[in-house]
Design a protein around this motif. Sequence first.
Motif, short mmCIF file in Angstrom:
data_model
loop_
_atom_site.label_atom_id
_atom_site.label_comp_id
_atom_site.label_asym_id
_atom_site.label_seq_id
_atom_site.Cartn_x
_atom_site.Cartn_y
_atom_site.Cartn_z
N PHE A 221 0.83 -1.20 0.00
CA PHE A 221 0.00 0.00 0.00
C PHE A 221 0.87 1.26 0.00
N PHE A 222 1.86 1.32 0.91
CA PHE A 222 2.75 2.49 0.98
C PHE A 222 3.50 2.71 -0.33
N SER A 223 3.90 1.62 -0.96
CA SER A 223 4.61 1.71 -2.23
C SER A 223 3.68 2.21 -3.34
N THR A 224 2.50 1.60 -3.47
CA THR A 224 1.56 1.96 -4.53
C THR A 224 1.05 3.39 -4.38
N VAL A 225 0.79 3.79 -3.14
CA VAL A 225 0.26 5.14 -2.92
C VAL A 225 1.36 6.20 -3.07
N GLY A 226 2.61 5.76 -3.12
CA GLY A 226 3.72 6.69 -3.31
C GLY A 226 4.32 7.23 -2.03
N LEU A 227 3.85 6.76 -0.89
CA LEU A 227 4.33 7.30 0.38
C LEU A 227 5.77 6.89 0.68
N SER A 228 6.15 5.69 0.28
CA SER A 228 7.50 5.21 0.60
C SER A 228 8.59 6.00 -0.12
N SER A 229 8.23 6.76 -1.14
CA SER A 229 9.23 7.57 -1.84
C SER A 229 9.21 9.04 -1.41
N LYS A 230 8.42 9.36 -0.40
CA LYS A 230 8.32 10.74 0.07
C LYS A 230 9.40 11.06 1.10
N THR A 231 9.61 12.34 1.35
CA THR A 231 10.61 12.78 2.32
C THR A 231 10.08 12.55 3.74
N PRO A 232 10.98 12.50 4.73
CA PRO A 232 10.52 12.35 6.12
C PRO A 232 9.51 13.42 6.52
N ASP A 233 9.68 14.64 6.03
CA ASP A 233 8.74 15.72 6.37
C ASP A 233 7.37 15.46 5.76
N GLN A 234 7.34 14.97 4.52
CA GLN A 234 6.06 14.65 3.88
C GLN A 234 5.37 13.49 4.60
N ILE A 235 6.14 12.50 5.00
CA ILE A 235 5.58 11.36 5.74
C ILE A 235 5.01 11.85 7.07
N LYS A 236 5.71 12.78 7.71
CA LYS A 236 5.24 13.35 8.97
C LYS A 236 3.91 14.08 8.78
N LYS A 237 3.75 14.77 7.65
CA LYS A 237 2.49 15.46 7.37
C LYS A 237 1.35 14.47 7.18
N VAL A 238 1.63 13.35 6.49
CA VAL A 238 0.60 12.31 6.33
C VAL A 238 0.25 11.72 7.69
N PHE A 239 1.26 11.51 8.52
CA PHE A 239 1.02 11.02 9.88
C PHE A 239 0.05 11.95 10.62
N GLY A 240 0.27 13.26 10.48
CA GLY A 240 -0.59 14.25 11.13
C GLY A 240 -2.04 14.15 10.68
N ILE A 241 -2.25 13.78 9.42
CA ILE A 241 -3.62 13.60 8.90
C ILE A 241 -4.22 12.32 9.48
N LEU A 242 -3.42 11.27 9.57
CA LEU A 242 -3.91 9.98 10.09
C LEU A 242 -4.18 10.04 11.59
N ASP A 243 -3.43 10.88 12.30
CA ASP A 243 -3.61 11.06 13.75
C ASP A 243 -4.81 11.98 13.97
N GLN A 244 -6.00 11.40 13.86
CA GLN A 244 -7.23 12.19 13.84
C GLN A 244 -7.49 12.96 15.13
N ASP A 245 -7.09 12.41 16.28
CA ASP A 245 -7.34 13.11 17.54
C ASP A 245 -6.16 14.01 17.94
N LYS A 246 -5.16 14.08 17.08
CA LYS A 246 -3.98 14.94 17.29
C LYS A 246 -3.28 14.65 18.61
N SER A 247 -3.23 13.37 19.00
CA SER A 247 -2.58 12.97 20.25
C SER A 247 -1.07 12.78 20.07
N GLY A 248 -0.60 12.79 18.82
CA GLY A 248 0.80 12.52 18.55
C GLY A 248 1.06 11.05 18.30
#
Length: 109
Positions: free
Chosen positions: A30-57
Amino acid sequence: MAITDILSAKDIESALSSCQADDSFNYKSFFSTVGLSSKTPDQIKKVFGILDQDKSGFIEEEELQLFLKSFSSTARALTSAETKAFMAAGDTDGDGKIGVEEFQSLVKA
């Protein structure tokens, strides 16, 4: 920020179509197909922030179960078995949740 600010809608659609059936989700492909595995650490962190729906970290099990829905509201929820396997792969410190560093490692695995 929308997830499509980082990942292409075409790649998201392709990744989601590859795991429509229950118990067909594989985080590595999934990470490969969606293109996430080729993103920068900062971009991955931004996606993490979207997935962290309650913003708990952290991404907790409830958020992980709705992982695919973060990419498209019409996507399915992960099954219990998929959620547990995904959590086991990402939760390297055993605290029952996935932190941003754990998520970045999981994406790059």
